[in-house]
Design an enzyme around this catalytic site. Structure first.
Site, mmCIF file in Angstrom:
data_model
loop_
_atom_site.group_PDB
_atom_site.id
_atom_site.type_symbol
_atom_site.label_atom_id
_atom_site.label_comp_id
_atom_site.label_asym_id
_atom_site.label_seq_id
_atom_site.Cartn_x
_atom_site.Cartn_y
_atom_site.Cartn_z
ATOM 1 N N SER A 60 -3.269 -7.978 3.064
ATOM 2 C CA SER A 60 -3.426 -7.809 4.510
ATOM 3 C C SER A 60 -3.809 -9.132 5.165
ATOM 4 O O SER A 60 -3.344 -9.454 6.264
ATOM 5 C CB SER A 60 -4.474 -6.733 4.788
ATOM 6 O OG SER A 60 -4.056 -5.514 4.214
ATOM 7 N N HIS A 117 0.846 -1.203 0.000
ATOM 8 C CA HIS A 117 0.000 0.000 0.000
ATOM 9 C C HIS A 117 0.883 1.256 0.000
ATOM 10 O O HIS A 117 0.580 2.232 -0.699
ATOM 11 C CB HIS A 117 -0.888 0.045 1.246
ATOM 12 C CG HIS A 117 -1.942 -1.025 1.313
ATOM 13 N ND1 HIS A 117 -2.048 -1.906 2.361
ATOM 14 C CD2 HIS A 117 -2.961 -1.321 0.468
ATOM 15 C CE1 HIS A 117 -3.074 -2.717 2.167
ATOM 16 N NE2 HIS A 117 -3.651 -2.393 1.023
ATOM 17 N N ARG A 148 -1.994 -5.240 -8.343
ATOM 18 C CA ARG A 148 -0.837 -6.071 -8.011
ATOM 19 C C ARG A 148 -0.586 -7.132 -9.068
ATOM 20 O O ARG A 148 0.533 -7.515 -9.336
ATOM 21 C CB ARG A 148 -1.062 -6.778 -6.669
ATOM 22 C CG ARG A 148 -1.012 -5.867 -5.482
ATOM 23 C CD ARG A 148 -1.598 -6.544 -4.273
ATOM 24 N NE ARG A 148 -3.000 -6.862 -4.493
ATOM 25 C CZ ARG A 148 -3.750 -7.574 -3.689
ATOM 26 N NH1 ARG A 148 -3.232 -8.110 -2.618
ATOM 27 N NH2 ARG A 148 -5.027 -7.791 -3.956
ATOM 28 N N LYS A 180 -16.067 -6.694 6.424
ATOM 29 C CA LYS A 180 -14.828 -7.482 6.344
ATOM 30 C C LYS A 180 -14.348 -7.899 7.731
ATOM 31 O O LYS A 180 -13.305 -8.539 7.841
ATOM 32 C CB LYS A 180 -13.728 -6.663 5.659
ATOM 33 C CG LYS A 180 -13.719 -6.781 4.131
ATOM 34 C CD LYS A 180 -12.538 -6.030 3.532
ATOM 35 C CE LYS A 180 -11.723 -6.868 2.573
ATOM 36 N NZ LYS A 180 -10.617 -6.102 1.965
HETATM 37 N N1 COA Z 1 -0.276 -4.029 -1.473
HETATM 38 C C1 COA Z 1 -0.684 -4.958 -0.648
HETATM 39 N N2 COA Z 1 -1.946 -5.381 -0.550
HETATM 40 C C2 COA Z 1 -2.823 -4.784 -1.345
HETATM 41 C C3 COA Z 1 -2.471 -3.790 -2.253
HETATM 42 C C4 COA Z 1 -1.119 -3.423 -2.309
HETATM 43 N N3 COA Z 1 -0.681 -2.487 -3.130
HETATM 44 N N4 COA Z 1 -3.558 -3.412 -2.923
HETATM 45 C C5 COA Z 1 -4.569 -4.151 -2.450
HETATM 46 N N5 COA Z 1 -4.122 -4.973 -1.488
HETATM 47 C C6 COA Z 1 -4.893 -5.977 -0.763
HETATM 48 C C7 COA Z 1 -5.380 -5.489 0.538
HETATM 49 O O1 COA Z 1 -4.451 -5.740 1.549
HETATM 50 C C8 COA Z 1 -6.649 -6.283 0.702
HETATM 51 O O2 COA Z 1 -6.334 -7.512 1.221
HETATM 52 P P1 COA Z 1 -7.380 -8.324 2.102
HETATM 53 O O3 COA Z 1 -8.598 -8.541 1.266
HETATM 54 O O4 COA Z 1 -6.624 -9.527 2.395
HETATM 55 O O5 COA Z 1 -7.677 -7.490 3.298
HETATM 56 C C9 COA Z 1 -7.144 -6.460 -0.723
HETATM 57 O O6 COA Z 1 -6.016 -6.288 -1.524
HETATM 58 C C10 COA Z 1 -8.144 -5.464 -1.175
HETATM 59 O O7 COA Z 1 -8.124 -4.427 -0.282
HETATM 60 P P2 COA Z 1 -8.178 -2.875 -0.518
HETATM 61 O O8 COA Z 1 -7.323 -2.409 -1.603
HETATM 62 O O9 COA Z 1 -7.958 -2.272 0.824
HETATM 63 O O10 COA Z 1 -9.590 -2.728 -0.996
HETATM 64 P P3 COA Z 1 -10.817 -3.169 -0.259
HETATM 65 O O11 COA Z 1 -11.443 -4.196 -1.121
HETATM 66 O O12 COA Z 1 -10.601 -3.527 1.135
HETATM 67 O O13 COA Z 1 -11.581 -1.796 -0.251
HETATM 68 C C11 COA Z 1 -13.060 -0.163 -1.006
HETATM 69 C C12 COA Z 1 -12.393 -1.486 -1.253
HETATM 70 C C13 COA Z 1 -13.167 0.183 0.465
HETATM 71 C C14 COA Z 1 -12.240 0.897 -1.685
HETATM 72 C C15 COA Z 1 -14.451 -0.306 -1.634
HETATM 73 O O14 COA Z 1 -15.104 -1.403 -1.062
HETATM 74 C C16 COA Z 1 -15.300 0.917 -1.435
HETATM 75 O O15 COA Z 1 -15.120 1.909 -2.102
HETATM 76 N N6 COA Z 1 -16.253 0.850 -0.504
HETATM 77 C C17 COA Z 1 -17.148 1.956 -0.204
HETATM 78 C C18 COA Z 1 -18.546 1.678 -0.694
HETATM 79 C C19 COA Z 1 -18.685 1.988 -2.141
HETATM 80 O O16 COA Z 1 -18.540 3.116 -2.579
HETATM 81 N N7 COA Z 1 -18.985 0.952 -2.902
HETATM 82 C C20 COA Z 1 -19.134 1.056 -4.336
HETATM 83 C C21 COA Z 1 -17.821 0.812 -4.981
HETATM 84 S S1 COA Z 1 -18.081 0.039 -6.513
#
Ligand code: COA
Length: 161
Positions: free
Chosen positions: A128, A17, A90, A41
């Protein structure tokens, strides 16, 4: 003044990240890391703690701030007068989810662009969840997370079976 939002659950923040954040910080005048409460989550760390763990690692970038958000991401972006959402890709496996999310966000709010950056390939397998799993069973996570996060993971899993 170009402003982007870097959203995620960040449970916890990893070097992957931070790599995305470094790239965003180079491209934008202002970057806001938006920590989703993501109750669905069932995060290990409460949102305020996730914010604190990130904030302690953004010192190199004075134009980066960290906050929480709830509800629709595009509404948060509009309320903060952001121009773009930045996300990391990624590997190919991230593509479909990210593509759908970007298109949905564009449908909801056409003024906000989603931009993708590729983190360094050494982080292509970091997530994560995997970091938490390694920490839970006493493995060394120093390669994946900053020292403050490693310390909190150790505390969180101390004494847990
Ligand atoms: N390095 C390491 N890990 C990474 C990464 C990176 N560069 N990029 C993504 N990841 C991992 C994260 O650690 C996470 O792992 P996990 O699932 O094991 O916890 C996974 O990839 C995805 O996580 P993240 O990038 O944090 O995205 P998310 O899916 O948790 O979050 C939101 C997504 C919060 C941005 C999205 O759900 C959102 O916008 N929610 C708000 C509601 C909304 O507007 N919804 C409509 C959207 S279409």
């Amino acid at each position: 003044m170009r402003h982007c939002i870097y959203p995620g659950t960040f449970d916890p923040i990893t070097y992957g990240h931070l790599d995305v954040l470094a790239r965003a910080a180079k491209l934008f005048d202002k970057v806001t890391v938006a920590v989703a409460e993501s109750a669905g989550k069932a995060p290990l760390f409460p949102a305020a703690q996730r914010v604190g763990l990130i904030a302690a690692n953004v010192a190199p970038w004075p134009h980066v701030s960290v906050t929480t958000f709830n509800g629709l991401l595009v509404e948060f972006c509009m309320a903060h007068q952001a121009d773009a959402i930045i996300r990391g890709l990624r590997a190919l496996s991230d593509f479909e989810f990210e593509f759908n999310m970007a298109l949905m966000n564009r449908h909801l709010q056409p003024k906000i662009e989603t931009l993708f950056v590729m983190p360094n390939e050494q982080f292509s397998y970091t997530s994560s969840t995997l970091v938490k799993q390694v920490a839970k069973f006493g493995g060394d996570v120093a390669h994946f997370v900053p020292p403050n996060v490693a310390a909190e993971l150790k505390k969180a899993f101390a004494g847990k079976p």
